[in-house]
Design an enzyme around this catalytic site. Structure first.
Site, PDB file in Angstrom:
ATOM      1  N   GLN A 135       0.528  -1.335  -0.032  1.00 51.46           N
ATOM      2  CA  GLN A 135      -0.041  -0.019   0.027  1.00 51.46           C
ATOM      3  C   GLN A 135       0.987   1.239  -0.083  1.00 51.46           C
ATOM      4  O   GLN A 135       0.378   2.250  -0.177  1.00 51.46           O
ATOM      5  CB  GLN A 135      -0.793   0.026   1.356  1.00 51.46           C
ATOM      6  CG  GLN A 135      -0.489   0.114   2.607  1.00 51.46           C
ATOM      7  CD  GLN A 135      -1.274   0.052   3.714  1.00 51.46           C
ATOM      8  OE1 GLN A 135      -1.759  -1.108   3.948  1.00 51.46           O
ATOM      9  NE2 GLN A 135      -1.328   1.192   4.480  1.00 51.46           N
ATOM     10  N   CYS A 141      -5.183   0.439   3.711  1.00 51.29           N
ATOM     11  CA  CYS A 141      -5.475  -1.060   3.968  1.00 51.29           C
ATOM     12  C   CYS A 141      -6.825  -1.450   3.888  1.00 51.29           C
ATOM     13  O   CYS A 141      -7.029  -2.460   3.257  1.00 51.29           O
ATOM     14  CB  CYS A 141      -4.965  -1.240   5.438  1.00 51.29           C
ATOM     15  SG  CYS A 141      -5.762  -0.259   6.548  1.00 51.29           S
ATOM     16  N   HIS A 278      -6.469  -1.561  11.744  1.00 50.85           N
ATOM     17  CA  HIS A 278      -5.763  -1.901  10.526  1.00 50.85           C
ATOM     18  C   HIS A 278      -6.531  -2.902   9.842  1.00 50.85           C
ATOM     19  O   HIS A 278      -7.036  -3.846  10.583  1.00 50.85           O
ATOM     20  CB  HIS A 278      -4.354  -2.388  10.792  1.00 50.85           C
ATOM     21  CG  HIS A 278      -3.663  -2.783   9.806  1.00 50.85           C
ATOM     22  ND1 HIS A 278      -3.318  -2.024   8.383  1.00 50.85           N
ATOM     23  CD2 HIS A 278      -2.852  -3.708   9.262  1.00 50.85           C
ATOM     24  CE1 HIS A 278      -2.573  -2.589   7.648  1.00 50.85           C
ATOM     25  NE2 HIS A 278      -2.276  -3.725   8.383  1.00 50.85           N
TER      26      HIS A 278
END
Length: 330
Positions: A135, A141, A278
């Site tokens: 990324q 993400c 995340h």
């Protein structure tokens, strides 16, 4: 920030033994990751790197003494500050209050999973999973976690593995509640795909930055009808979904230096199952020496185990692996 290269000028000479020894670990690390800085920035970044290096070494000493449950390792993120790492995580979900969609029945998942009775599942070996992607320094993400699950379902239905465009999501889904490189909740990304479709990486390549949307519906290669959440905190339901459905979009608490420098089966005691920071892709589960684990696809092949992580699976909803999990319906 852009990395500035250093042009070394001066007479050339053959390196002596003392010159060779003078090549510091810092210089070796920069060289191995293709990183260079100007002189002032180099000093700043080296100080951060040395602090992270000490943290890793101290933690590993505890691991070898049997005090810490896992080891850590230096990687390409070694000169990031905690604040810079937080930008990378790209999700900000309080699992207690986040909006959720329709849930699949845990009973139905369990009923279907009994037909398989799978002790080990690894979709990497079954063709469902594209290459590990990176990324970059963008908190996107959420987009990778979304495309990965859709890629798996398309493969399951058609036998064709197509890399889908994360950039398409980063650029075009903001009106659905996403924030580009500043993070998002994955259900909002799914809402975009339900209503628009998604192009492939080939026709809409990743740039690790935000840009104007240029989505062309004529080039869309992925369409989904809906998505379902897995019952919150239910690891058995999550395992059953992995076994019977395919790769699953999940969020975890990764806001720990131990995650950034992950090396072996992860069991961070300070993980909070409600502090989801995340987004990753759950691609299977397995066991090693009696220790069960989840298999997670993350970022960059130089991180973790070739871009993957094994997270302990013990029914405690470690790091919130089952707090916000969902999958697409084609």
């Amino acid at each position: 920030a852009a990395l500035l290269s250093i042009l070394l000028c001066g007479p050339q000479h053959v390196l002596s033994d003392s010159d060779e020894a003078a090549l510091t670990e810092w210089e070796v690390w920069k060289s191995s990751h293709g990183i260079s800085y100007d002189e002032s920035d180099d000093m700043h970044r080296r100080a951060i790197w040395e602090e992270n290096k000490r943290l890793i070494e101290d933690s590993n000493q505890g691991f070898f003494m049997g005090i810490r449950p896992f080891s850590m390792a230096m990687n390409k993120y070694g000169d990031l500050t905690k604040q810079e790492y937080q930008i990378l995580q790209g999700a900000n979900i309080n699992a207690q209050f986040v909006r959720r969609g329709r849930e699949v029945s845990a009973w139905r998942l369990r009923h279907n999973a009994k037909k398989f009775d799978s002790w080990f599942v690894d979709y990497r070996k079954m063709g469902y999973v594209t290459e590990v992607k990176d990324q970059g320094y963008c908190g996107s993400c959420w987009a990778f976690s979304t495309t990965g699950a859709i890629e798996g379902q398309i493969y399951k239905k058609t036998g064709q593995l197509v890399s889908l465009s994360e950039q398409n999501l980063v650029d075009c889904s903001k009106q659905y509640g996403t924030y580009g490189c500043s993070g998002a909740w994955m259900a909002n990304a799914y809402d975009y795909v339900v209503n628009n479709g998604l192009q492939s990486t080939n026709t809409y390549p990743y740039t690790s930055d935000t840009q104007p949307c240029y989505y062309d519906s004529r080039l869309a290669v992925a369409h989904i009808k809906d998505y379902r959440f897995i019952p919150k905190g239910d690891e058995q339901a999550l395992a059953d979904a992995v076994a019977t459905i395919g790769p699953i979009t999940v969020a975890i608490d990764a806001d720990h230096s131990s995650f950034l420098f992950y090396s072996s089966i992860y069991d961070e005691p300070n993980c909070n199952p409600n502090n989801l920071s995340h987004a990753v892709l759950l691609v299977g589960y397995g066991s090693e020496d009696g220790q069960d684990y989840w298999i997670i696809k993350n970022w960059g092949s130089s991180w973790g185990e070739g871009g993957y992580m094994r997270l302990i699976r013990d029914g405690r909803n470690t790091c919130g692996i089952a707090s916000y999990a969902l999958y697409p319906i084609l």
